[in-house]
Every structure is written in C-alpha cells, then in structure tokens.
Write a protein that holds these residues in place. Structure first.
Motif, PDB file in Angstrom:
ATOM      1  N   ILE A   4      -4.045  14.216  -5.558  1.00  0.00           N
ATOM      2  CA  ILE A   4      -2.745  14.892  -5.731  1.00  0.00           C
ATOM      3  C   ILE A   4      -2.581  15.818  -6.762  1.00  0.00           C
ATOM      4  O   ILE A   4      -2.160  17.062  -6.389  1.00  0.00           O
ATOM      5  CB  ILE A   4      -1.382  13.854  -5.724  1.00  0.00           C
ATOM      6  N   THR A   5      -3.256  15.691  -7.848  1.00  0.00           N
ATOM      7  CA  THR A   5      -3.188  16.555  -9.143  1.00  0.00           C
ATOM      8  C   THR A   5      -4.200  17.752  -8.817  1.00  0.00           C
ATOM      9  O   THR A   5      -3.926  18.820  -9.132  1.00  0.00           O
ATOM     10  CB  THR A   5      -4.118  16.032 -10.284  1.00  0.00           C
ATOM     11  N   LEU A  32       2.132   1.591  -3.372  1.00  0.00           N
ATOM     12  CA  LEU A  32       1.334   1.959  -4.454  1.00  0.00           C
ATOM     13  C   LEU A  32       1.103   3.766  -4.022  1.00  0.00           C
ATOM     14  O   LEU A  32       0.735   4.515  -5.165  1.00  0.00           O
ATOM     15  CB  LEU A  32      -0.375   1.436  -3.932  1.00  0.00           C
ATOM     16  N   PHE A  33       0.980   4.222  -2.783  1.00  0.00           N
ATOM     17  CA  PHE A  33       0.760   5.465  -2.569  1.00  0.00           C
ATOM     18  C   PHE A  33       2.104   6.307  -3.190  1.00  0.00           C
ATOM     19  O   PHE A  33       1.919   7.336  -3.826  1.00  0.00           O
ATOM     20  CB  PHE A  33       0.882   5.691  -1.157  1.00  0.00           C
ATOM     21  N   VAL A  65      -5.916   8.656  -5.416  1.00  0.00           N
ATOM     22  CA  VAL A  65      -5.085   9.295  -4.852  1.00  0.00           C
ATOM     23  C   VAL A  65      -4.249  10.217  -5.894  1.00  0.00           C
ATOM     24  O   VAL A  65      -4.029  11.407  -5.643  1.00  0.00           O
ATOM     25  CB  VAL A  65      -3.750   8.334  -4.658  1.00  0.00           C
ATOM     26  N   GLN A  66      -4.145   9.707  -7.148  1.00  0.00           N
ATOM     27  CA  GLN A  66      -3.518  10.678  -8.145  1.00  0.00           C
ATOM     28  C   GLN A  66      -4.596  11.902  -8.459  1.00  0.00           C
ATOM     29  O   GLN A  66      -3.956  12.720  -8.768  1.00  0.00           O
ATOM     30  CB  GLN A  66      -3.490   9.674  -9.647  1.00  0.00           C
ATOM     31  N   HIS A  71       1.133   1.008 -14.528  1.00  0.00           N
ATOM     32  CA  HIS A  71       1.129   2.501 -14.480  1.00  0.00           C
ATOM     33  C   HIS A  71       2.098   2.780 -15.494  1.00  0.00           C
ATOM     34  O   HIS A  71       2.720   3.950 -15.458  1.00  0.00           O
ATOM     35  CB  HIS A  71       1.699   3.053 -13.240  1.00  0.00           C
ATOM     36  N   LEU A 129       0.772  -1.277   0.147  1.00  0.00           N
ATOM     37  CA  LEU A 129       0.018  -0.057   0.065  1.00  0.00           C
ATOM     38  C   LEU A 129       0.853   1.125   0.044  1.00  0.00           C
ATOM     39  O   LEU A 129       0.588   2.258  -0.806  1.00  0.00           O
ATOM     40  CB  LEU A 129      -0.738  -0.020   1.206  1.00  0.00           C
ATOM     41  N   VAL A 151      -7.003   1.677  -6.480  1.00  0.00           N
ATOM     42  CA  VAL A 151      -6.584   2.301  -5.158  1.00  0.00           C
ATOM     43  C   VAL A 151      -5.739   3.359  -5.776  1.00  0.00           C
ATOM     44  O   VAL A 151      -5.853   4.557  -4.723  1.00  0.00           O
ATOM     45  CB  VAL A 151      -5.573   1.259  -4.644  1.00  0.00           C
ATOM     46  N   THR A 152      -5.077   3.446  -6.686  1.00  0.00           N
ATOM     47  CA  THR A 152      -3.861   4.679  -7.162  1.00  0.00           C
ATOM     48  C   THR A 152      -4.512   5.644  -7.819  1.00  0.00           C
ATOM     49  O   THR A 152      -4.382   6.663  -7.318  1.00  0.00           O
ATOM     50  CB  THR A 152      -2.619   4.058  -7.872  1.00  0.00           C
ATOM     51  N   SER A 160       1.820   6.570  -6.754  1.00  0.00           N
ATOM     52  CA  SER A 160       0.703   7.863  -7.209  1.00  0.00           C
ATOM     53  C   SER A 160       1.410   8.871  -7.208  1.00  0.00           C
ATOM     54  O   SER A 160       1.159   9.969  -7.897  1.00  0.00           O
ATOM     55  CB  SER A 160      -0.355   7.694  -6.140  1.00  0.00           C
ATOM     56  N   ILE A 161       2.212   9.300  -6.127  1.00  0.00           N
ATOM     57  CA  ILE A 161       2.875  10.487  -5.982  1.00  0.00           C
ATOM     58  C   ILE A 161       4.038  10.511  -7.344  1.00  0.00           C
ATOM     59  O   ILE A 161       3.939  11.826  -8.052  1.00  0.00           O
ATOM     60  CB  ILE A 161       3.753  10.733  -4.909  1.00  0.00           C
ATOM     61  N   THR A 211       3.782   9.226 -10.126  1.00  0.00           N
ATOM     62  CA  THR A 211       3.126   9.529 -11.481  1.00  0.00           C
ATOM     63  C   THR A 211       2.551  11.028 -11.475  1.00  0.00           C
ATOM     64  O   THR A 211       2.021  11.322 -12.702  1.00  0.00           O
ATOM     65  CB  THR A 211       2.455   8.560 -11.499  1.00  0.00           C
ATOM     66  N   THR A 212       2.307  11.753 -10.342  1.00  0.00           N
ATOM     67  CA  THR A 212       1.452  13.041 -10.466  1.00  0.00           C
ATOM     68  C   THR A 212       2.515  14.223 -10.500  1.00  0.00           C
ATOM     69  O   THR A 212       2.179  15.152 -10.930  1.00  0.00           O
ATOM     70  CB  THR A 212       0.559  13.080  -9.315  1.00  0.00           C
ATOM     71  N   ILE A 213       3.354  14.024  -9.416  1.00  0.00           N
ATOM     72  CA  ILE A 213       3.990  15.675  -9.054  1.00  0.00           C
ATOM     73  C   ILE A 213       5.263  15.853 -10.033  1.00  0.00           C
ATOM     74  O   ILE A 213       5.664  16.865  -9.959  1.00  0.00           O
ATOM     75  CB  ILE A 213       4.478  15.600  -7.562  1.00  0.00           C
TER      76      ILE A 213
END
Lengths: 188, 287
Positions: free
Chosen positions: B58-59, A19-20, B54-55, A72, A16, B50-51, A23-24, A26-28
């Motif tokens: 965050i965006t 995964l978190f 969150v994405q 991803h 988990l 799940v992701t 997510s970061i 792939t976004t920031i």
C-alpha cells in the motif's frame, strides 16, 4: 456441506478482512491533514460482534481484535484488551435492553461508543502518563474520530451484513440453510 | 459433589463464568509495572507477517500515485502549450516520474549518508511503512527487522535528528516508538545553557521537556540535543527546538514545549543506528 464450511470460515475470514483494514488504516493516513480522518476499524468490528454474535464468540473475537490493535500500536500492555472488552460488554448489555431495528440506529450508537472508547483509553493511559498531556490529544480527535467512525460504520455494517449472509452466519440465512438440510433429510 | 452436578452448575452459570473470564483476561493483560508496550509473541509475528507485506505494498502504491500525480500536474501547463510535443512528453513522463523520485530519494539518502559519516556510525537505512493504529499513540513501523541486524532499543534517526527507538522487531519489520509518543522519554541537554531534562511526547506534532526547573535558563529557539545518558542514543544528536516556555508565578518547574527536529508528517526514510562509539560524539552541529 459447502455452506457449513462457509459458516465455519466466517470468523477466520472476518479476521483476515480486519487485518487488511488495519493495514490500510495504518498506511494511508500519513499526511497530517488526513490523521483526523483516521477511523478505528477495530472498534467498528467490536460493536458488530457485540450486536451480531453470541456472547462467547463475540468476546473471543473481541480479544483477537484487541490483540491485533496491540501489536500495531505502541499502546501500553493490555489497554486495548481492557477498552475493547469494556466496549463489547457495554454494547452487549445495551443490546439486551434496546433494539436497533435499523442500520442508522447502530451507526448512531457507534458515534457514542467512539466517544466512550476514547474516554476509556484516556482513563487508562492517564494512569501511566500525565493526564494533561493526554486529554488535549483526546479532545482534538474526539469529534472527528466519532464522525468518521460513524460514517465508516454505515458501510462497514452493510458489508458485514452481506458477508454474514454469504457465509450463512446471518440468522435468516442460517434458518434457510437448516430448513434446506431438514428437507434433504426428509428426502425432498 | 459429583461431576454431573458440577456440569449442571457450569451450564447454569455459564454466562457468569464466561463474563468473569472476559473481565479477568484484560485485567491480567494490563502490565502495571511498566509503561512500555509488550514484546512480540510467536502468534504476534504471524499476524505482523500478514499485515506488513500489505502495508509495504500500500505504501509503495501510494508513493507511486502521489509522485506520478505531482509530476503530471507540474507538466500539465507545459503540455497545453506544446501540443506538438505531446506524444514525446507522454513518453518522457514516465521516465521523469521515475527520475524525480530517484533524485529526491538520492538527495534524502545523501543527507542520511553524510549524517552517518559525520557521526561515524554503523547504520541501516529503512523505509517507514506504517503508523500507529490509533491516534492515541505514535509508533511507526519500518521495513527492516532482525534479518537486517535490527534489535530492540536501537536508536532511529534521520539527518534532521532523533526519530525514536526500536521497541520490538520481527524478522522483516521493526516498530519504532517515536519521540512524540506518550511513552517515549529521551534524556537531553539544552545546547546553549547545558541545562538537562527529559523530552516526552505531548501532542501529534510537539513534545514536552520535563523536569525543567523554574530557574533553568531555557529560551524559545534553544536547540536540544541528546545527552547520551541511558546508552540508547549517541550524545549530541539534535532532538528539537524549544517552541514555547511558560513560567507560572508559583511552583518549582516551568512548562517547555518542544518542536521536534524531525518532521514526522514527511518521514519516509530513517537510519537505524546499529552501533555507535561509546565516547561522546564530538559533533553537535546537526541543526
């Protein structure tokens, strides 16, 4: 009993966390100047699994991480499985012959492994697309990627060390737990 | 051989058996017959489930922070010279931040809408929520999926031109393979000379035109538009401009570098074309 549950939950919770982190990741890093700072958190996790987990458990976790990376990314099917597993087996092999007594030794290894992973990814993808197209991209991101991953590994490994300790996955914590259980059995 | 002996052998060679499977599984996973990424399986959907929220969060947080910061810096000088208006400014700041963002979004959406009307297309507007996990590949994730009518191989565009095509979907999200991706291929025509070719991803910000013959009439600055071949992209949509042409003294082809029409570093909203006319689109003017 609670501690045994914590130990059992170590792997799912770690997934988990990964995964978190993905997510970061792939976004920031959207702006073009930030893309050079984009780390590969999965690579760091795989190195950790190779160093701190048993062969079977580490390998299975590596496969799960490769799966996370694959969904991803637009990467070719199986490339992440092959490259991350190669990294896992290489680090596992190294750790049998070399000792990494301090955190900084492991971090230096992440630097080299980052370069190794990029070379592997280049080798795999170049069998599907033009080598010329791919090596330019790899070369451009080779050193920034390695430095960022090395730096992140320093904190990442510290976090995972603490996480393993809290969830009784750390060998010393496990030993302390076993001693305690033994004492309870003895009636103390 | 008895089962006890079998178990003994398995225990003895446990390491090698596991190693064998660890090597075998990735080999089996590699699909040599296709260059394409694989489809989602049911457990992939769970992971993306799940992701992706969150994405999205965050965006949204990042967008809000950047927008608020930009507006705050913009107003900083004014605030210094208007101490009396400070309190009022503070109250208005939040409103301005929201209005500016809305205005900017409005402008972008208006351009998308005009593009949609020009081309007579059925489209869905989506927001980009994430990028590829590695720097080796260049996919993006958008916040529209099967529940919004998005399907595999639907073209994704902006008012500037082609972004890419949908290559897999979940209920709420879709992954788009961009024209900059190594595995992408878009059939194009040079608008001026009608030379044909294929655009493939090259680096983080430029693509490459393949199969351009040495004798083909291609010049820097030429506009490249989609040919409509393959049935994925409508004909006549801008793909990019030729930024570099290199002709070697030997060989049958020439090297053509293409700057995409879409600025991928500033990509926020996109249009997914859910249906377009089968006849060629008459407009080729999206420049």
């Amino acid at each position: 009993m609670t501690r045994l549950i914590w130990k059992f939950l170590n792997a799912p919770l770690l997934i988990l966390v990964i995964l978190f982190a993905v997510s970061i990741q792939t976004t920031i890093f959207f702006p073009p100047y930030l893309i050079y700072l984009k780390p590969d958190v999965i690579l760091i996790a795989v190195v950790w699994f190779a160093l701190k987990r048993e062969f079977l458990e580490g390998g299975v976790l590596t496969l799960i991480c490769a799966e996370i990376a694959e969904i991803h990314s637009s990467g070719i099917q199986g490339v992440f499985f092959a490259t991350y597993m190669a990294v896992f087996l290489t680090v596992k092999g190294f750790s049998n012959y070399f000792v990494f007594p301090k955190l900084k030794n492991a971090v230096v290894m992440v630097l080299f492994i980052s370069v190794f992973w990029k070379a592997l990814a280049l080798a795999f993808t170049s069998s599907f697309v033009d080598f010329y197209r791919q090596w330019r991209q790899t070369l451009e991101f080779l050193l920034p990627g390695a430095i960022v991953e090395g730096a992140l590994a320093y904190w990442g490994f510290q976090f995972m060390e603490k996480f393993d300790w809290k969830t009784y996955k750390n060998p010393q914590a496990l030993r302390a737990l076993e001693d305690e259980l033994h004492l309870e059995e003895e009636g103390f | 051989m008895g089962s006890a002996q079998m178990l003994k052998y398995i225990r003895e060679y446990r390491f090698y058996i596991i190693l064998f499977f660890f090597i075998l599984l990735p080999v089996l996973a590699i699909d040599t017959s296709t260059r394409s990424p694989r489809e989602y399986r049911f457990y992939d959907r769970v992971i993306v489930g799940v992701t992706s929220p969150v994405q999205v969060v965050i965006t949204w947080v990042l967008d809000s922070c950047v927008s608020a910061y930009n507006n705050y810096v913009y107003l900083w000088e004014t605030r210094k010279h208007n101490e009396d208006l400070l309190n009022e400014n503070r109250k208005l700041l939040t409103t301005i931040v929201n209005l500016r963002e809305t205005q900017e979004e409005n402008r972008r959406l208006r351009r998308l809408l005009s593009f949609k009307e020009d081309f007579k297309l059925d489209t869905v507007v989506a927001r980009v929520i994430a990028r590829d996990v590695t720097t080796e590949f260049r996919a993006i994730r958008i916040n529209r999926g099967e529940s919004h009518g998005i399907q595999k191989d639907m073209p994704v565009v902006t008012s500037s031109g082609i972004v890419g095509r949908v290559f897999r979907t979940t209920n709420k999200t879709a992954d788009v393979i961009t024209v900059l991706d190594l595995l992408s291929a878009v059939d194009i025509i040079v608008k001026r000379s009608r030379v044909r070719g294929i655009i493939e991803g090259f680096t983080e910000d430029v693509a490459q035109m393949k199969f351009a013959l040495r004798t083909d009439d291609i010049l820097p600055g030429d506009l490249l538009i989609s040919s409509g071949l393959g049935g994925i992209f409508p004909k006549g949509v801008s793909v990019g401009r030729v930024s570099k042409v290199q002709k070697k003294p030997y060989g049958i082809s020439q090297f053509v570098e293409v700057e995409p029409s879409v600025d991928f570093s500033r990509l926020e909203e996109v249009l997914i074309i859910t249906r377009f006319p089968s006849s060629p689109v008459h407009l080729e003017t999206i420049e």
